[in-house]
Motif scaffolding. Structure first.
Motif, PDB file in Angstrom:
ATOM      1  N   LEU A 189       0.802  -1.216   0.000  1.00  0.00           N
ATOM      2  CA  LEU A 189       0.000   0.000   0.000  1.00  0.00           C
ATOM      3  C   LEU A 189       0.836   1.267   0.000  1.00  0.00           C
ATOM      4  N   GLU A 190       0.308   2.293  -0.685  1.00  0.00           N
ATOM      5  CA  GLU A 190       0.951   3.594  -0.758  1.00  0.00           C
ATOM      6  C   GLU A 190      -0.111   4.634  -1.103  1.00  0.00           C
ATOM      7  N   ALA A 191       0.246   5.891  -0.951  1.00  0.00           N
ATOM      8  CA  ALA A 191      -0.680   6.985  -1.299  1.00  0.00           C
ATOM      9  C   ALA A 191      -0.619   7.190  -2.803  1.00  0.00           C
ATOM     10  N   THR A 192      -1.378   6.394  -3.546  1.00  0.00           N
ATOM     11  CA  THR A 192      -1.385   6.480  -5.001  1.00  0.00           C
ATOM     12  C   THR A 192      -2.037   7.782  -5.450  1.00  0.00           C
ATOM     13  N   ALA A 193      -1.935   8.057  -6.741  1.00  0.00           N
ATOM     14  CA  ALA A 193      -2.549   9.269  -7.293  1.00  0.00           C
ATOM     15  C   ALA A 193      -4.053   9.273  -7.065  1.00  0.00           C
ATOM     16  N   VAL A 194      -4.685   8.103  -7.153  1.00  0.00           N
ATOM     17  CA  VAL A 194      -6.130   8.039  -6.966  1.00  0.00           C
ATOM     18  C   VAL A 194      -6.489   8.289  -5.500  1.00  0.00           C
ATOM     19  N   VAL A 195      -5.707   7.755  -4.560  1.00  0.00           N
ATOM     20  CA  VAL A 195      -5.939   8.051  -3.140  1.00  0.00           C
ATOM     21  C   VAL A 195      -5.864   9.558  -2.907  1.00  0.00           C
ATOM     22  N   PRO A 243      -9.313   1.539   8.867  1.00  0.00           N
ATOM     23  CA  PRO A 243      -8.606   0.981  10.020  1.00  0.00           C
ATOM     24  C   PRO A 243      -7.287   1.699  10.281  1.00  0.00           C
ATOM     25  N   PRO A 244      -6.921   1.927  11.536  1.00  0.00           N
ATOM     26  CA  PRO A 244      -5.706   2.686  11.854  1.00  0.00           C
ATOM     27  C   PRO A 244      -4.436   2.132  11.227  1.00  0.00           C
ATOM     28  N   ASP A 245      -4.303   0.793  11.158  1.00  0.00           N
ATOM     29  CA  ASP A 245      -3.087   0.248  10.556  1.00  0.00           C
ATOM     30  C   ASP A 245      -3.037   0.520   9.053  1.00  0.00           C
ATOM     31  N   ALA A 249      -0.159   2.661   7.042  1.00  0.00           N
ATOM     32  CA  ALA A 249       0.524   2.100   5.882  1.00  0.00           C
ATOM     33  C   ALA A 249       0.501   3.053   4.697  1.00  0.00           C
ATOM     34  N   ILE A 250      -0.600   3.804   4.553  1.00  0.00           N
ATOM     35  CA  ILE A 250      -0.734   4.730   3.425  1.00  0.00           C
ATOM     36  C   ILE A 250      -0.101   6.077   3.737  1.00  0.00           C
ATOM     37  N   GLY A 251       0.077   6.359   5.044  1.00  0.00           N
ATOM     38  CA  GLY A 251       0.659   7.633   5.438  1.00  0.00           C
ATOM     39  C   GLY A 251      -0.360   8.740   5.601  1.00  0.00           C
ATOM     40  N   LEU A 252      -1.532   8.403   6.142  1.00  0.00           N
ATOM     41  CA  LEU A 252      -2.604   9.374   6.320  1.00  0.00           C
ATOM     42  C   LEU A 252      -2.643   9.829   7.781  1.00  0.00           C
ATOM     43  N   PRO A 253      -2.456  11.105   8.051  1.00  0.00           N
ATOM     44  CA  PRO A 253      -2.470  11.580   9.440  1.00  0.00           C
ATOM     45  C   PRO A 253      -3.872  11.560  10.031  1.00  0.00           C
ATOM     46  N   TRP A 254      -3.919  11.335  11.346  1.00  0.00           N
ATOM     47  CA  TRP A 254      -5.191  11.312  12.076  1.00  0.00           C
ATOM     48  C   TRP A 254      -4.894  11.727  13.506  1.00  0.00           C
ATOM     49  N   THR A 255      -5.548  12.783  13.978  1.00  0.00           N
ATOM     50  CA  THR A 255      -5.230  13.344  15.282  1.00  0.00           C
ATOM     51  C   THR A 255      -6.215  12.880  16.354  1.00  0.00           C
TER      52      THR A 255
END
Length: 305
Positions: A189-195, A243-245, A249-255
């Motif tokens: 998984l990664e932050a693809t262009a579509v994500v 899901p948090p994991d 994995a994608i690198g999405l911040p959540w506070t």
């Protein structure tokens, strides 16, 4: 743990055995998929799907999600409802989807050749719905018991068979699912262009063509004010109900503040939605199927959740 023996599903060309059966009336998915709360989970599931480079590349290069986002979403939702509520039409919808994906191929962001029906990619698209439901249920519904979670996974496998996913391409039990899922998170998984597009809050988006003409005109007039708020809400729910994991994995911040807001939102949803009449709580395809099953004595009256 050994995988239980399961009936074979049809081959990609529609031959090789009887049609697989969709989940039964009264099952977990009959409650979840047609409930309006299911709409809140869809963006997180979609983002998790397209975070896989091969899936993301297929959507990026072959989907109309940018040029016709509302139409694309409506067709996907209609198809999803058929998998669960379609009865005899469910298997035909699965075959239609496989025919539709036969020509989708190319090269992903890592330089690998992909085809939409490559078993590991096709199975991942379906598999993502289970961890998203597993996570989002704790916010939007009363907590599930362990037995309900196991039934949810078993029904998710049955939907996979409707879609033509072979038993050997999906983990056969919940215990087998989580190592498979974590391996995909770690390796793929990664932050693809579509994500990035799905999470953007500064992109253009046409107003949906909903309802009668006066409502559409009003929505078009108000859209410049509505759009920024809609995009922020979509991002909030997409990241929050993932899901948090998977977020990590994608690198999405959540506070912590966002988590508190999501919990407050979830409490309101859990209170309000079960009080709605069925015509407002369930989507049209689900309402018709539930009404028909109830008339045939195959669906007991459900208690509010």
């Amino acid at each position: 743990m050994t995988r239980p023996q399961e009936p074979l599903t049809r081959k990609a060309d529609g031959t090789g055995g009887p049609d697989p059966l969709p989940p039964p009336p009264g099952g977990v998915l009959w409650t979840l998929v047609g409930d309006v709360r299911g709409l809140l989970m869809l963006p997180a599931a979609l983002a998790l799907q397209v975070a896989h480079p091969a899936v993301g590349a297929g959507v990026d290069e072959h989907s109309v999600f940018r040029t016709d986002p509302w139409g694309r979403g409506e067709r996907s939702l209609r198809s999803l409802q058929l998998w669960v509520y379609g009865g005899d039409a469910a298997a035909e919808e699965g075959r239609r989807l496989r025919r539709l994906h036969r020509g989708i191929q190319g090269t992903d962001s890592r330089g690998r050749r992909y085809h939409a029906l490559t078993p590991e990619y096709y199975a991942w698209v379906h598999a993502t719905g289970f961890p998203v439901h597993h996570h989002a249920i704790r916010y939007l519904y009363r907590p599930f018991t362990e037995a309900q979670e196991r039934r949810l996974y078993a029904e998710w496998l049955s939907v996979g068979r409707v879609l033509g996913i072979r038993d050997r391409d999906m983990p056969g039990t919940v215990e087998e699912f989580w190592p498979y899922y974590r391996k995909v998170l770690a390796d793929e998984l990664e932050a693809t262009a579509v994500v990035r597009d799905l999470l953007a809050t500064d992109r253009g988006l046409p107003p949906p063509a909903l309802g009668p003409l006066p409502l559409r005109l009003l929505l078009r007039l108000c859209w410049p004010l509505v759009l920024p708020r809609f995009l922020r809400l979509r991002r909030f729910l997409t990241v929050g109900l993932m899901p948090p994991d998977a977020r990590e994995a994608i690198g999405l911040p959540w506070t912590a503040g966002q988590e508190r807001r999501l919990r407050r939102f979830g409490r309101a949803v859990r209170i309000v939605v079960p009080l709605l009449p069925e015509r407002l709580r369930y989507l049209p395809q689900a309402r018709r199927a539930r009404r028909r099953a109830r008339a045939e004595g195959r669906l007991p009256k459900a208690r509010p959740r």
